[in-house]
Design an enzyme around this catalytic site. Structure first.
Site: not given
Ligand code: 13P
Ligand code: MG
Ligand code: MG
Length: 374
Positions: A10, A236, A239
Site C-alpha cells: 500500500d 500501528y 494493516k
Molecule cells: P490499510 O492497511 O489497508 O491501509 O488500512 C489501514 C486502516 O487503518 C484502515 O482504517
Molecule cells: Mg491504506
Molecule cells: Mg491495505
C-alpha cells in the site's frame, strides 16, 4: 527452475484507504513492462485489492532475489509513492517502512509470497496456481480457509478421493509475536491436524507461512506473507494485508477446494484502524474498499502457466462470479450484526492487536488512578 513472486504494498490511495489511482498503477505497470523487455521478468501482472497494489511475476532468479525485490518491486513502489505524493493521495509510501532495504523486501513492509519450482515434472501435466490478495486484515486471515482445505475432508473431499492428497501435507506455521527471529514449527497433517488447529485458532499470533506436499516433499504448494507491520514499525502503521500464492490441481488441491471456505465470511482482525473484527468478503479483482467500517476483502485469481513461465494474459477471477452474491449478502448481514456492538468485547480486536494503538496510552494513564482496597 521458475519462481513465482507476488509482492504487494500500500503506497497511497484515493479518498482514504480505498484504492490506488490509475496513474499509480501505471507507474508500477511501466516497471513491469520494462523488466519484461530487459529479460529480468518472464511475465508479470499488476492488480489491486482495495488500496494495495500487487505485482504478480515469473522469473528465474529464485526467491528473495535482490533484483526482483529491490531493483524492481521496491523501485516500482517508490515510483507509485511519488505519484501518490504529487496527487495528494492518502498514506503515500505507507508500507515502505525502511529507507532502503538491503537484500530483499522481507521485513521492510511489502507482503511477499514466493515459490520456486521445476515446471511440468513427469508427475504434473499442467501448472495451475491461484493468487489470493486480502485488504484490511492480518496474515492469520488465511488460517481458517487453509485449515479447511488442507486438513478437513468435510470441506475438501479431495483429501479422501485423491491418493496424492491423501498422503497429507507439511504445514509451516510461524509465531508472529516472536521478535527475536523467525520462530517456526512444522506439523504433518492429518496426524497433527488438531495441533495445527490449536495454533491456527489464534490468528493474531500464528499464521501458516508455507505448505508442502508429503507425496512429493520437494514440492511447495503454498506460500503466504506472514510478516507483521507492527513488529517492523513498533506501532500501528496500517494493516499487513496478506497475499497467498497456492499451486493447485493434479497432486495439489483443486481451486474449487481452495475457494469453498470463503463462503463463510469468517471473522478476521483488521478493518477500521486495523483494530476491529469483521467478516472477510470475497470480491472481484481491482475492487476498492468502500464497505462500512473498512469491511475486509479478499480477491482470488486463477492462472495457468506454460513451460516457459508465461501466465499473465489469461486468468479466471473467481470471486467476480455471481455465484458468490448470496455469500456476500450473508457476510454483509454478519458485518451489520457485529457493528451493532461497536467497540465492546470481540467487536474490537484482541489485546495483542490493540497493544500498538493509542488505547494503550489511555490505559496507562488510568492505571495510575486505580485504588486497591483490602
Ligand atoms: P490499510 O492497511 O489497508 O491501509 O488500512 C489501514 C486502516 O487503518 C484502515 O482504517
Ligand atoms: Mg491504506
Ligand atoms: Mg491495505
Amino acid at each position: 527452475m521458475i519462481t513465482l513472486s507476488v509482492i504487494k504494498a500500500d503506497v497511497g490511495s484515493i479518498g482514504g484507504h480505498t484504492k490506488p489511482s490509475d496513474e499509480m498503477l501505471d507507474a508500477v505497470k511501466k516497471r513491469v513492462r520494462d523488466a519484461m523487455a530487459s529479460g529480468l521478468l518472464i511475465d508479470g501482472l499488476v492488480t489491486h485489492t482495495g488500496d494495495d497494489i500487487a505485482m504478480i511475476m515469473s522469473h528465474t532468479k529464485g526467491t528473495g532475489h535482490h533484483d526482483i525485490h529491490v531493483g524492481l518491486a521496491w523501485e516500482a513502489f517508490l515510483d507509485a509513492t511519488k505519484v501518490a505524493q504529487e496527487q495528494g493521495n492518502y498514506g503515500a509510501g505507507q508500507d515502505l517502512l525502511v529507507d532502503a532495504p538491503s537484500g530483499n523486501v522481507r521485513g521492510a513492509g511489502p507482503a511477499v509470497a514466493e515459490i520456486e519450482f521445476e515446471p511440468l515434472p513427469s508427475y504434473r501435466q499442467a501448472e495451475s496456481f491461484t493468487v489470493f490478495a486480502a485488504d484490511k486484515c492480518a496474515p492469520g486471515a488465511y488460517n481458517l480457509p487453509l485449515y479447511m482445505t488442507f486438513c478437513d475432508p468435510m470441506h475438501n473431499g479431495g483429501l479422501l478421493l485423491s491418493p496424492r492428497l491423501h498422503e497429507g501435507f507439511t504445514l509451516t506455521i510461524i509465531d508472529m509475536e516472536c521478535k527475536d527471529g523467525d520462530r517456526r514449527i512444522k506439523l504433518n497433517v492429518p496426524e497433527q491436524a488438531w495441533d495445527v488447529a490449536a495454533l491456527l485458532r489464534d490468528m493474531d499470533r500464528f499464521a501458516v507461512e508455507a505448505i508442502h506436499s508429503r507425496a512429493f516433499p520437494d514440492e511447495q504448494i503454498a506460500s503466504i506473507s506472514a510478516t507483521r507491520l507492527h513488529n517492523i514499525a513498533g506501532r500501528y502503521t496500517g494493516k499487513d494485508d496478506p497475499v497467498a500464492l497456492v499451486r493447485n490441481q493434479g497432486i495439489f488441491p483443486a481451486p474449487e477446494e481452495l475457494v469453498e471456505p470463503y463462503l463463510i465470511g469468517h471473522f478476521v482482525t483488521g478493518d477500521t484502524r486495523g483494530s476491529h473484527t469483521m467478516p472477510l468478503m470475497p470480491v472481484a479483482i481491482n475492487t476498492p474498499v468502500s464497505g462500512p467500517y473498512c469491511l475486509p476483502i479478499v480477491s482470488c485469481l486463477g492462472f495457468s502457466m506454460d513451460k516457459n513461465g508465461k501466465f499473465a494474459s489469461r486468468y479466471n477471477d473467481f470471486f467476480a462470479d455471481g455465484s458468490w452474491d448470496k455469500a456476500r449478502l450473508n457476510i454483509q448481514q454478519k458485518a451489520i450484526e457485529i457493528r451493532r456492538q461497536g467497540f465492546f468485547g470481540v467487536a474490537m480486536a484482541s489485546q495483542t492487536e490493540i497493544a500498538y494503538t493509542g488505547l494503550m496510552d489511555t490505559m496507562a494513564k488510568l492505571d495510575k488512578d486505580f485504588v486497591i482496597t483490602a
